[in-house]
Design a protein around this motif. Sequence first.
Motif, PDB file in Angstrom:
ATOM      1  N   PRO A   1       0.797  -1.234   0.000  1.00  0.00           N
ATOM      2  CA  PRO A   1       0.000   0.000   0.000  1.00  0.00           C
ATOM      3  C   PRO A   1       0.828   1.283   0.000  1.00  0.00           C
ATOM      4  N   SER A   2       2.082   1.234   0.468  1.00  0.00           N
ATOM      5  CA  SER A   2       2.839   2.494   0.571  1.00  0.00           C
ATOM      6  C   SER A   2       4.341   2.239   0.571  1.00  0.00           C
ATOM      7  N   GLY A   3       5.085   3.302   0.314  1.00  0.00           N
ATOM      8  CA  GLY A   3       6.541   3.222   0.397  1.00  0.00           C
ATOM      9  C   GLY A   3       6.979   2.924   1.823  1.00  0.00           C
ATOM     10  N   THR A   4       6.269   3.503   2.776  1.00  0.00           N
ATOM     11  CA  THR A   4       6.587   3.278   4.182  1.00  0.00           C
ATOM     12  C   THR A   4       6.476   1.794   4.527  1.00  0.00           C
ATOM     13  N   MET A   5       5.408   1.140   4.040  1.00  0.00           N
ATOM     14  CA  MET A   5       5.275  -0.290   4.325  1.00  0.00           C
ATOM     15  C   MET A   5       6.340  -1.102   3.573  1.00  0.00           C
TER      16      MET A   5
ATOM     17  N   ALA B   1      17.949  10.208   5.920  1.00  0.00           N
ATOM     18  CA  ALA B   1      17.109   9.208   5.252  1.00  0.00           C
ATOM     19  C   ALA B   1      15.626   9.370   5.582  1.00  0.00           C
ATOM     20  N   HIS B   2      14.797   9.171   4.587  1.00  0.00           N
ATOM     21  CA  HIS B   2      13.343   9.158   4.790  1.00  0.00           C
ATOM     22  C   HIS B   2      12.972   8.106   5.826  1.00  0.00           C
ATOM     23  N   MET B   3      13.641   6.955   5.781  1.00  0.00           N
ATOM     24  CA  MET B   3      13.353   5.866   6.722  1.00  0.00           C
ATOM     25  C   MET B   3      13.601   6.294   8.164  1.00  0.00           C
TER      26      MET B   3
ATOM     27  N   TYR C   1      10.787  10.054   8.511  1.00  0.00           N
ATOM     28  CA  TYR C   1       9.359  10.161   8.192  1.00  0.00           C
ATOM     29  C   TYR C   1       8.612   8.828   8.236  1.00  0.00           C
ATOM     30  N   GLU C   2       9.190   7.827   8.886  1.00  0.00           N
ATOM     31  CA  GLU C   2       8.501   6.544   8.899  1.00  0.00           C
ATOM     32  C   GLU C   2       8.224   6.076  10.329  1.00  0.00           C
ATOM     33  N   VAL C   3       8.056   7.084  11.212  1.00  0.00           N
ATOM     34  CA  VAL C   3       7.546   6.863  12.565  1.00  0.00           C
ATOM     35  C   VAL C   3       8.430   5.906  13.380  1.00  0.00           C
TER      36      VAL C   3
ATOM     37  N   LEU D   1      20.050   2.737   1.251  1.00  0.00           N
ATOM     38  CA  LEU D   1      20.354   3.880   0.384  1.00  0.00           C
ATOM     39  C   LEU D   1      19.038   4.527  -0.050  1.00  0.00           C
ATOM     40  N   GLU D   2      19.113   5.741  -0.565  1.00  0.00           N
ATOM     41  CA  GLU D   2      17.898   6.446  -1.014  1.00  0.00           C
ATOM     42  C   GLU D   2      18.171   7.191  -2.325  1.00  0.00           C
ATOM     43  N   ASN D   3      17.360   6.908  -3.340  1.00  0.00           N
ATOM     44  CA  ASN D   3      17.549   7.508  -4.668  1.00  0.00           C
ATOM     45  C   ASN D   3      16.206   7.668  -5.376  1.00  0.00           C
TER      46      ASN D   3
ATOM     47  N   HIS E   1      17.178  11.351  -3.432  1.00  0.00           N
ATOM     48  CA  HIS E   1      17.219  11.611  -2.012  1.00  0.00           C
ATOM     49  C   HIS E   1      16.293  12.767  -1.645  1.00  0.00           C
ATOM     50  N   ASN E   2      15.241  12.418  -0.909  1.00  0.00           N
ATOM     51  CA  ASN E   2      14.169  13.364  -0.603  1.00  0.00           C
ATOM     52  C   ASN E   2      14.691  14.601   0.136  1.00  0.00           C
ATOM     53  N   ARG E   3      15.243  14.415   1.332  1.00  0.00           N
ATOM     54  CA  ARG E   3      15.686  15.564   2.138  1.00  0.00           C
ATOM     55  C   ARG E   3      16.912  16.264   1.562  1.00  0.00           C
TER      56      ARG E   3
ATOM     57  N   LEU F   1      17.551  -0.439  -1.263  1.00  0.00           N
ATOM     58  CA  LEU F   1      17.484   0.879  -1.887  1.00  0.00           C
ATOM     59  C   LEU F   1      16.053   1.409  -1.794  1.00  0.00           C
ATOM     60  N   ASP F   2      15.887   2.501  -1.044  1.00  0.00           N
ATOM     61  CA  ASP F   2      14.605   3.198  -1.003  1.00  0.00           C
ATOM     62  C   ASP F   2      14.558   4.078  -2.249  1.00  0.00           C
ATOM     63  N   GLY F   3      13.923   3.540  -3.265  1.00  0.00           N
ATOM     64  CA  GLY F   3      13.852   4.247  -4.549  1.00  0.00           C
ATOM     65  C   GLY F   3      12.461   4.789  -4.802  1.00  0.00           C
ATOM     66  N   ALA F   4      11.866   5.389  -3.774  1.00  0.00           N
ATOM     67  CA  ALA F   4      10.511   5.948  -3.907  1.00  0.00           C
ATOM     68  C   ALA F   4      10.389   6.729  -5.223  1.00  0.00           C
ATOM     69  N   ARG F   5      11.440   7.514  -5.537  1.00  0.00           N
ATOM     70  CA  ARG F   5      11.454   8.283  -6.785  1.00  0.00           C
ATOM     71  C   ARG F   5      12.580   7.822  -7.710  1.00  0.00           C
ATOM     72  N   ILE F   6      12.805   6.526  -7.801  1.00  0.00           N
ATOM     73  CA  ILE F   6      13.931   6.036  -8.600  1.00  0.00           C
ATOM     74  C   ILE F   6      13.766   6.374 -10.086  1.00  0.00           C
TER      75      ILE F   6
ATOM     76  N   SER G   1       2.699   6.199  -6.595  1.00  0.00           N
ATOM     77  CA  SER G   1       1.742   7.210  -6.143  1.00  0.00           C
ATOM     78  C   SER G   1       2.314   8.620  -6.090  1.00  0.00           C
ATOM     79  N   LYS G   2       3.571   8.775  -6.510  1.00  0.00           N
ATOM     80  CA  LYS G   2       4.163  10.119  -6.469  1.00  0.00           C
ATOM     81  C   LYS G   2       4.106  10.727  -7.869  1.00  0.00           C
ATOM     82  N   GLY G   3       5.260  11.067  -8.446  1.00  0.00           N
ATOM     83  CA  GLY G   3       5.237  11.698  -9.766  1.00  0.00           C
ATOM     84  C   GLY G   3       4.564  10.854 -10.831  1.00  0.00           C
TER      85      GLY G   3
HETATM   86  C1  LIG Z   1       7.519   9.228  -0.104  1.00  0.00           C
HETATM   87  C2  LIG Z   1       8.701   8.462   0.303  1.00  0.00           C
HETATM   88  C3  LIG Z   1       8.587   7.258   1.005  1.00  0.00           C
HETATM   89  C4  LIG Z   1       7.272   6.751   1.585  1.00  0.00           C
HETATM   90  O1  LIG Z   1       6.263   6.606   0.702  1.00  0.00           O
HETATM   91  P1  LIG Z   1       4.729   6.620   1.197  1.00  0.00           P
HETATM   92  O2  LIG Z   1       4.069   5.923   0.066  1.00  0.00           O
HETATM   93  O3  LIG Z   1       4.373   8.051   1.341  1.00  0.00           O
HETATM   94  O4  LIG Z   1       4.651   5.856   2.469  1.00  0.00           O
HETATM   95  C5  LIG Z   1       9.729   6.555   1.281  1.00  0.00           C
HETATM   96  N1  LIG Z   1      10.931   7.013   0.901  1.00  0.00           N
HETATM   97  C6  LIG Z   1      11.092   8.161   0.238  1.00  0.00           C
HETATM   98  C7  LIG Z   1      12.452   8.588  -0.163  1.00  0.00           C
HETATM   99  C8  LIG Z   1       9.987   8.933  -0.076  1.00  0.00           C
HETATM  100  O5  LIG Z   1      10.156  10.085  -0.712  1.00  0.00           O
END
Ligand SMILES: *Cc1c(COP(=O)(O)O)cnc(C)c1O
Length: 346
Positions: free
Chosen positions: A58-62, A84-86, A89-91, A137-139, A141-143, A170-175, A201-203
């Motif tokens: 359901p989500s990047g967080t999960m 890192a987003h992890m 922003y992931e509680v 890793l994150e790519n 990189h949000n922050r 690799l957290d590639g939410a926006r890979i 669900s992003k771009g």
């Molecule tokens: C948005 C994002 C997430 C989490 O995605 P959600 O679907 O909002 O839970 C994880 N990592 C990065 C880098 C993000 O930008």
Amino acid sequence: MKIIDMRSDTITLPTEEMRQAICEAEVGDDVFGEDPTVNRLEELAAQMMGKEAALFTPSGTMSNLIAVLTHTRPGDEILLGSEAHMLWYEVGSASALGGVVMRTIPNDQDGRMDPGTVEEAIRPKNIHFPQTTLLCLENTHNRCGGAVLTPDYTSAIAGLAHQHGLSVHLDGARIFNAAVALSVPASELARSADSVCFCVSKGLSAPVGSLLCGSQEFVEKARKWRKMVGGGMRQAGIIAAAGIVALQKMVSRLAEDHANARRLAYGLAQVPGITIHPEKFQTNIVMFESPSFILGSEFTQRVATQGVKLLPRGGRKVRAVTHRMVGAADIDEALECIELVVKELG
Ligand SMILES: *Cc1c(COP(=O)(O)O)cnc(C)c1O
């Protein structure tokens, strides 16, 4: 009043084609593995990431949580960037639910970690120490303002982790933003990672969902963890259908978002009082600082009254994210509005 919302690319609404695909989606019970649309999306995701298999969540967080649960055991230590987003922003889920220690390595401005510092942080065998088992890793990189990790950097740092017996996630939410910015297939950016997740669900504009990709064995274990954390969905083809359109139709247009981000960044650089390094932004995230006399949170409130929504990021930091629902003309309008607000304040 017209609203130009650049708080996040997560606000993108599904396209007409997505709504059509949702309407016509063939569905079944995905917990039984019987949703043909989810199966199609997972196959497509795995193929695009160059991995054997994928899991729809359901989500990047999960997805990130499931990756931690699958790669580690409670009491392990994981290494991740200080930005890192992890971490932010992931509680705290990796610690709260995965039972792992999160040890941070300083991120530089480009979202990288120094390989020497990573190597020093990996715990040697010692009865007192937690075992280091995962590097994250994150790519992009949000922050760090949508910074892009290159294939060379990724394979070097992942190679180092592997030498020491760690797995790499690799957290590639926006890979796909990174792939488009570098003109390389996303699979090349994910090659040296054991697992990679990305968001539709992003771009990419789908309403819901993320995919976690890896080896067959990894995904089989991850599927069980997904069930445990309540992410086993039934006729999930309803949302997966939009994810397929996202992957097939929405990737290449991310270049427009990047061009608009540059337009915004260079425009902001012309506004007296605003601090920004416009040449830094490679993808769809722009970071800047509000004028010295006003906090970012107050600044964003002021521009919001004029119809431009931005996200305060602590102190004077402000974030703007470009996406499908903001065009070049909107960027120009937003710039005019920001300039006006700065003038009024000064
Ligand atoms: C948005 C994002 C997430 C989490 O995605 P959600 O679907 O909002 O839970 C994880 N990592 C990065 C880098 C993000 O930008």
